[in-house]
Design a protein around this motif. Structure first.
Motif, PDB file in Angstrom:
ATOM      1  N   ASP A 118      -1.628   3.790   5.249  1.00 20.26           N
ATOM      2  CA  ASP A 118      -2.895   3.059   5.767  1.00 20.26           C
ATOM      3  C   ASP A 118      -3.556   2.374   4.934  1.00 20.26           C
ATOM      4  O   ASP A 118      -4.036   1.029   5.339  1.00 20.26           O
ATOM      5  N   TYR A 119      -3.985   2.929   3.635  1.00 22.26           N
ATOM      6  CA  TYR A 119      -4.872   2.076   2.880  1.00 22.26           C
ATOM      7  C   TYR A 119      -4.044   1.103   2.282  1.00 22.26           C
ATOM      8  O   TYR A 119      -4.601  -0.074   2.031  1.00 22.26           O
ATOM      9  N   GLN A 120      -2.614   1.238   1.778  1.00 22.79           N
ATOM     10  CA  GLN A 120      -1.728  -0.108   1.569  1.00 22.79           C
ATOM     11  C   GLN A 120      -2.153  -1.203   2.401  1.00 22.79           C
ATOM     12  O   GLN A 120      -2.261  -2.342   2.300  1.00 22.79           O
TER      13      GLN A 120
ATOM     14  N   LYS B 203      -4.231  -1.696   4.718  1.00 24.41           N
ATOM     15  CA  LYS B 203      -5.507  -2.412   4.650  1.00 24.41           C
ATOM     16  C   LYS B 203      -5.767  -3.401   3.822  1.00 24.41           C
ATOM     17  O   LYS B 203      -6.100  -4.501   3.906  1.00 24.41           O
ATOM     18  N   LYS B 204      -5.188  -2.922   2.542  1.00 28.45           N
ATOM     19  CA  LYS B 204      -5.600  -3.692   1.360  1.00 28.45           C
ATOM     20  C   LYS B 204      -4.540  -5.010   1.661  1.00 28.45           C
ATOM     21  O   LYS B 204      -4.791  -6.024   1.048  1.00 28.45           O
TER      22      LYS B 204
ATOM     23  N   GLY C 180      -5.783   8.585  -1.975  1.00 33.61           N
ATOM     24  CA  GLY C 180      -6.150   7.013  -1.829  1.00 33.61           C
ATOM     25  C   GLY C 180      -5.290   6.133  -1.938  1.00 33.61           C
ATOM     26  O   GLY C 180      -5.723   4.992  -1.743  1.00 33.61           O
ATOM     27  N   THR C 181      -4.017   6.188  -1.864  1.00 34.20           N
ATOM     28  CA  THR C 181      -2.736   5.128  -1.844  1.00 34.20           C
ATOM     29  C   THR C 181      -2.055   5.535  -0.779  1.00 34.20           C
ATOM     30  O   THR C 181      -0.952   5.310  -0.734  1.00 34.20           O
ATOM     31  N   SER C 182      -2.589   5.825   0.471  1.00 30.97           N
ATOM     32  CA  SER C 182      -1.886   6.343   1.636  1.00 30.97           C
ATOM     33  C   SER C 182      -1.196   5.033   2.069  1.00 30.97           C
ATOM     34  O   SER C 182      -1.735   3.882   1.916  1.00 30.97           O
TER      35      SER C 182
ATOM     36  N   TRP D 202       0.663  -2.884  -3.692  1.00 29.42           N
ATOM     37  CA  TRP D 202      -0.521  -2.157  -4.179  1.00 29.42           C
ATOM     38  C   TRP D 202      -0.390  -1.961  -5.644  1.00 29.42           C
ATOM     39  O   TRP D 202      -1.176  -2.154  -6.393  1.00 29.42           O
TER      40      TRP D 202
END
Length: 220
Positions: A23-25, A27-28, A19-21, A79
């Motif tokens: 892409d996720y970083q 996005k956030k 959950g810390t990929s 993040w």
């Protein structure tokens, strides 16, 4: 519009999966910059370990810090604090610049920055960094001891990328496969006085690829 540096990094495949990929970083980071009304400048380090105390090995981090020093950005988002540094020595090198240029550091979902002109925020940041470093060092020690115990129990595969020339059986042991003959050929060439470049050429002319790349073999 004020700019904010969005720094993203992962150091392992597990971080991509938990959950810390990247892409996720990204996005956030973009979500936070939008809420703050700032223009995001992306510094995407990709997969890069932060254990090395020499921060010059992280090109995007160096670029971010250079932009801080040239006053192109006054705010930075990450993040998690350990995205910037897990090693105490490297973190203090980074912190020195952030404090010196009074950067606002945003972490995670919070819209309230750590203000390094505020002594309380500097203290809190230092404490959080030390806790993060301590936790990561404990995790690293547990991982090393776990691998040692695996070897003691007779299992020859302890995780990670399966070496060239081997497969893994149901008991988690390494067993030679059809590629193993290439390993024998490499040793024979070396024993016959062939250079590593000769061995590289031989491998690149074969139908076998390295485990982590389809672009051919290198010398390093």
């Amino acid at each position: 519009m004020e700019k904010i540096g969005i720094y993203c990094r992962v150091s392992s495949k597990s971080q991509e999966d938990d959950g810390t990929s990247i892409d996720y970083q990204l996005k956030k980071g973009n979500e936070i910059s939008k809420k703050l009304g700032m223009n995001p400048i992306i510094y995407n380090e990709g997969g890069k370990s932060s254990w090395d105390s020499n921060i010059n090995t992280r090109i995007e981090l160096v670029r971010l810090l250079n932009n801080v020093e040239s006053k192109k950005i006054k705010s930075v988002w990450v993040w998690n604090m350990d995205r910037m540094g897990r090693n105490s020595q490297s973190w203090y090198s980074i912190l020195k610049i952030l404090v010196g240029y009074r950067v606002n550091l945003y972490v995670g979902d919070s819209l309230k920055p750590y203000n390094f002109s505020n002594p309380t925020d500097r203290l809190v940041t230092n404490i959080l960094s030390l806790i993060t470093t301590y936790d990561n060092e404990l995790r690293r020690i547990r991982m090393i001891f776990g691998k040692m115990e695996t070897l003691k129990r007779g299992r020859t595969f302890i995780g990670g990328t399966i070496p060239f020339g081997y497969d893994v059986d149901e008991s988690k042991n390494l067993i030679p496969n059809s590629e193993s003959r290439m390993i024998g050929k490499m040793f024979q060439m070396y024993e016959d006085g062939k250079s590593t470049t000769d061995i590289q050429v031989m491998l690149n002319q074969s139908s076998h690829f390295p485990r982590r790349s389809k672009k051919g073999w290198n010398l390093g």
